[in-house]
Write a protein that holds these residues in place. Sequence first.
Motif, PDB file in Angstrom:
ATOM      1  N   ARG A  63     -17.194 -19.295   5.589  1.00 22.28           N
ATOM      2  CA  ARG A  63     -16.502 -20.156   6.560  1.00 22.28           C
ATOM      3  C   ARG A  63     -15.032 -19.759   6.742  1.00 22.28           C
ATOM      4  O   ARG A  63     -14.149 -20.618   6.838  1.00 22.28           O
ATOM      5  N   VAL A  64     -14.785 -18.460   6.786  1.00 20.38           N
ATOM      6  CA  VAL A  64     -13.455 -17.939   7.111  1.00 20.38           C
ATOM      7  C   VAL A  64     -13.492 -17.525   8.575  1.00 20.38           C
ATOM      8  O   VAL A  64     -14.088 -16.518   8.941  1.00 20.38           O
ATOM      9  N   SER A  65     -12.878 -18.314   9.422  1.00 15.73           N
ATOM     10  CA  SER A  65     -13.012 -18.111  10.864  1.00 15.73           C
ATOM     11  C   SER A  65     -11.777 -17.492  11.516  1.00 15.73           C
ATOM     12  O   SER A  65     -11.835 -17.093  12.675  1.00 15.73           O
ATOM     13  N   ARG A  66     -10.677 -17.405  10.797  1.00 15.71           N
ATOM     14  CA  ARG A  66      -9.453 -16.890  11.413  1.00 15.71           C
ATOM     15  C   ARG A  66      -8.791 -15.857  10.511  1.00 15.71           C
ATOM     16  O   ARG A  66      -8.985 -15.835   9.308  1.00 15.71           O
ATOM     17  N   GLY A  67      -7.971 -15.030  11.153  1.00 17.45           N
ATOM     18  CA  GLY A  67      -7.126 -14.113  10.406  1.00 17.45           C
ATOM     19  C   GLY A  67      -7.793 -12.852   9.910  1.00 17.45           C
ATOM     20  O   GLY A  67      -7.196 -12.115   9.120  1.00 17.45           O
ATOM     21  N   LEU A  68      -9.029 -12.547  10.360  1.00 18.00           N
ATOM     22  CA  LEU A  68      -9.727 -11.353   9.902  1.00 18.00           C
ATOM     23  C   LEU A  68      -9.824 -10.316  11.018  1.00 18.00           C
ATOM     24  O   LEU A  68     -10.159 -10.643  12.155  1.00 18.00           O
ATOM     25  N   TRP A  69      -9.572  -9.071  10.677  1.00 17.91           N
ATOM     26  CA  TRP A  69      -9.713  -7.988  11.640  1.00 17.91           C
ATOM     27  C   TRP A  69     -11.173  -7.777  12.013  1.00 17.91           C
ATOM     28  O   TRP A  69     -11.480  -7.336  13.120  1.00 17.91           O
ATOM     29  N   ALA A  70     -12.088  -8.052  11.078  1.00 27.41           N
ATOM     30  CA  ALA A  70     -13.511  -7.810  11.322  1.00 27.41           C
ATOM     31  C   ALA A  70     -14.061  -8.684  12.448  1.00 27.41           C
ATOM     32  O   ALA A  70     -15.093  -8.360  13.036  1.00 27.41           O
ATOM     33  N   HIS A  71     -13.401  -9.805  12.739  1.00 30.28           N
ATOM     34  CA  HIS A  71     -13.851 -10.669  13.828  1.00 30.28           C
ATOM     35  C   HIS A  71     -13.554 -10.055  15.200  1.00 30.28           C
ATOM     36  O   HIS A  71     -14.134 -10.478  16.200  1.00 30.28           O
ATOM     37  N   TRP A 113      -9.265  -3.247   6.348  1.00 32.17           N
ATOM     38  CA  TRP A 113     -10.309  -3.580   5.371  1.00 32.17           C
ATOM     39  C   TRP A 113      -9.707  -4.237   4.139  1.00 32.17           C
ATOM     40  O   TRP A 113     -10.280  -5.171   3.589  1.00 32.17           O
ATOM     41  N   ALA A 114      -8.552  -3.733   3.707  1.00 31.95           N
ATOM     42  CA  ALA A 114      -7.891  -4.324   2.545  1.00 31.95           C
ATOM     43  C   ALA A 114      -7.460  -5.755   2.842  1.00 31.95           C
ATOM     44  O   ALA A 114      -7.602  -6.651   1.991  1.00 31.95           O
ATOM     45  N   TRP A 115      -6.933  -5.979   4.040  1.00 28.54           N
ATOM     46  CA  TRP A 115      -6.516  -7.324   4.439  1.00 28.54           C
ATOM     47  C   TRP A 115      -7.694  -8.294   4.427  1.00 28.54           C
ATOM     48  O   TRP A 115      -7.615  -9.378   3.840  1.00 28.54           O
ATOM     49  N   ASP A 116      -8.783  -7.886   5.088  1.00 30.76           N
ATOM     50  CA  ASP A 116      -9.958  -8.757   5.162  1.00 30.76           C
ATOM     51  C   ASP A 116     -10.551  -8.993   3.776  1.00 30.76           C
ATOM     52  O   ASP A 116     -10.963 -10.112   3.449  1.00 30.76           O
ATOM     53  N   SER A 117     -10.612  -7.952   2.958  1.00 27.93           N
ATOM     54  CA  SER A 117     -11.156  -8.100   1.606  1.00 27.93           C
ATOM     55  C   SER A 117     -10.318  -9.055   0.771  1.00 27.93           C
ATOM     56  O   SER A 117     -10.848  -9.876   0.016  1.00 27.93           O
ATOM     57  N   ALA A 118      -9.001  -8.969   0.927  1.00 26.18           N
ATOM     58  CA  ALA A 118      -8.111  -9.875   0.186  1.00 26.18           C
ATOM     59  C   ALA A 118      -8.310 -11.317   0.630  1.00 26.18           C
ATOM     60  O   ALA A 118      -8.325 -12.243  -0.201  1.00 26.18           O
ATOM     61  N   GLU A 119      -8.473 -11.517   1.940  1.00 26.46           N
ATOM     62  CA  GLU A 119      -8.714 -12.868   2.451  1.00 26.46           C
ATOM     63  C   GLU A 119     -10.036 -13.428   1.922  1.00 26.46           C
ATOM     64  O   GLU A 119     -10.118 -14.585   1.502  1.00 26.46           O
ATOM     65  N   LEU A 120     -11.072 -12.606   1.934  1.00 26.72           N
ATOM     66  CA  LEU A 120     -12.373 -13.066   1.443  1.00 26.72           C
ATOM     67  C   LEU A 120     -12.355 -13.259  -0.066  1.00 26.72           C
ATOM     68  O   LEU A 120     -13.014 -14.172  -0.583  1.00 26.72           O
ATOM     69  N   LEU A 121     -11.619 -12.409  -0.771  1.00 27.74           N
ATOM     70  CA  LEU A 121     -11.492 -12.582  -2.219  1.00 27.74           C
ATOM     71  C   LEU A 121     -10.805 -13.901  -2.544  1.00 27.74           C
ATOM     72  O   LEU A 121     -11.194 -14.609  -3.486  1.00 27.74           O
ATOM     73  N   HIS A 122      -9.806 -14.253  -1.751  1.00 25.47           N
ATOM     74  CA  HIS A 122      -9.101 -15.510  -1.953  1.00 25.47           C
ATOM     75  C   HIS A 122     -10.015 -16.721  -1.745  1.00 25.47           C
ATOM     76  O   HIS A 122      -9.864 -17.741  -2.414  1.00 25.47           O
ATOM     77  N   MET A 123     -10.986 -16.579  -0.849  1.00 23.46           N
ATOM     78  CA  MET A 123     -11.887 -17.676  -0.544  1.00 23.46           C
ATOM     79  C   MET A 123     -13.173 -17.656  -1.371  1.00 23.46           C
ATOM     80  O   MET A 123     -14.016 -18.538  -1.230  1.00 23.46           O
ATOM     81  N   SER A 124     -13.325 -16.657  -2.226  1.00 26.34           N
ATOM     82  CA  SER A 124     -14.557 -16.520  -3.007  1.00 26.34           C
ATOM     83  C   SER A 124     -14.538 -17.449  -4.212  1.00 26.34           C
ATOM     84  O   SER A 124     -13.534 -17.558  -4.915  1.00 26.34           O
ATOM     85  N   SER A 125     -15.676 -18.096  -4.454  1.00 26.20           N
ATOM     86  CA  SER A 125     -15.805 -18.973  -5.612  1.00 26.20           C
ATOM     87  C   SER A 125     -16.879 -18.495  -6.580  1.00 26.20           C
ATOM     88  O   SER A 125     -16.927 -18.954  -7.721  1.00 26.20           O
ATOM     89  N   ARG A 126     -17.745 -17.589  -6.124  1.00 28.99           N
ATOM     90  CA  ARG A 126     -18.810 -17.062  -6.970  1.00 28.99           C
ATOM     91  C   ARG A 126     -18.431 -15.667  -7.460  1.00 28.99           C
ATOM     92  O   ARG A 126     -17.771 -14.915  -6.757  1.00 28.99           O
ATOM     93  N   TRP A 127     -18.889 -15.323  -8.661  1.00 29.85           N
ATOM     94  CA  TRP A 127     -18.499 -14.063  -9.260  1.00 29.85           C
ATOM     95  C   TRP A 127     -18.984 -12.871  -8.445  1.00 29.85           C
ATOM     96  O   TRP A 127     -18.298 -11.843  -8.364  1.00 29.85           O
ATOM     97  N   GLY A 128     -20.163 -12.990  -7.839  1.00 26.64           N
ATOM     98  CA  GLY A 128     -20.686 -11.894  -7.041  1.00 26.64           C
ATOM     99  C   GLY A 128     -19.789 -11.570  -5.860  1.00 26.64           C
ATOM    100  O   GLY A 128     -19.510 -10.396  -5.562  1.00 26.64           O
ATOM    101  N   ASP A 129     -19.316 -12.606  -5.167  1.00 28.50           N
ATOM    102  CA  ASP A 129     -18.393 -12.401  -4.054  1.00 28.50           C
ATOM    103  C   ASP A 129     -17.079 -11.801  -4.538  1.00 28.50           C
ATOM    104  O   ASP A 129     -16.531 -10.892  -3.918  1.00 28.50           O
ATOM    105  N   SER A 130     -16.575 -12.334  -5.631  1.00 35.87           N
ATOM    106  CA  SER A 130     -15.284 -11.861  -6.144  1.00 35.87           C
ATOM    107  C   SER A 130     -15.335 -10.384  -6.508  1.00 35.87           C
ATOM    108  O   SER A 130     -14.429  -9.609  -6.167  1.00 35.87           O
TER     109      SER A 130
END
Length: 220
Positions: A63-71, A113-130
């Motif tokens: 549920r990260v809808s903003r701030g990503l280059w991948a979008h 890619w680094a930016w998007d990965s950092a954003e998703l890492l910040h929002m990750s709560s499960r170890w697999g995502d992290s």
Amino acid sequence: SLLFAASCLYRALFVADEGAGLCRGKPTVFNAPAAGRLIATVGEVALVVQISAYLDDTARRLRVSRGLWAHKKRWTYAPVISAECLSWTGVISGVPLFFCCEYVVWMLMAVTWAWDSAELLHMSSRWGDSVGHATLLVASAGLFAFNAFVEIPHFFVHGQDAAAAQAGASMLECFQDVESPIWLKRVPFFAAYFFGCSWCSAAMSYRYFVRGGWRHKGKA
């Protein structure tokens, strides 16, 4: 992932440096600059599309809808098409500067890619995502550093050698030179790129299809 892995396998079997017009094996149509560049283009575009799809779909699941280059779809295709055009121009013209410009474009993609990965890492709560997002973040930073401190300086150092090797050559032939000093740096890079990156791509595919897609919101 399959296209990228196949391109890595092909280039591992037919080792050549398109920028210098050199090959380690007997010159054939398979290790000619045009053939190597064509296979590399297919694999690199496939890799970029894979990474962008992974980031975009995982962002939806988290549920990260903003701030990503991948979008932004234009950032999926425009940079890699620009990079491949620059690379092809370098192969056709024999001017190493175009390869340096190509690597600058790859550095820009690595930043996104680094930016998007950092954003998703910040929002990750499960170890697999992290673990997955941290790995992609480190790999993106590594790509940026490698191009900045290894690839671009390589063409400044060996640019004259590459231009001399390509003088009078065509896209459909390479010169066999097993003793060239270029291989001292290129062969270790080829080994890391062909085997390391292909396995990373396969791991990303596993993560995406088994746990990473938006359809698998409840899994780790």
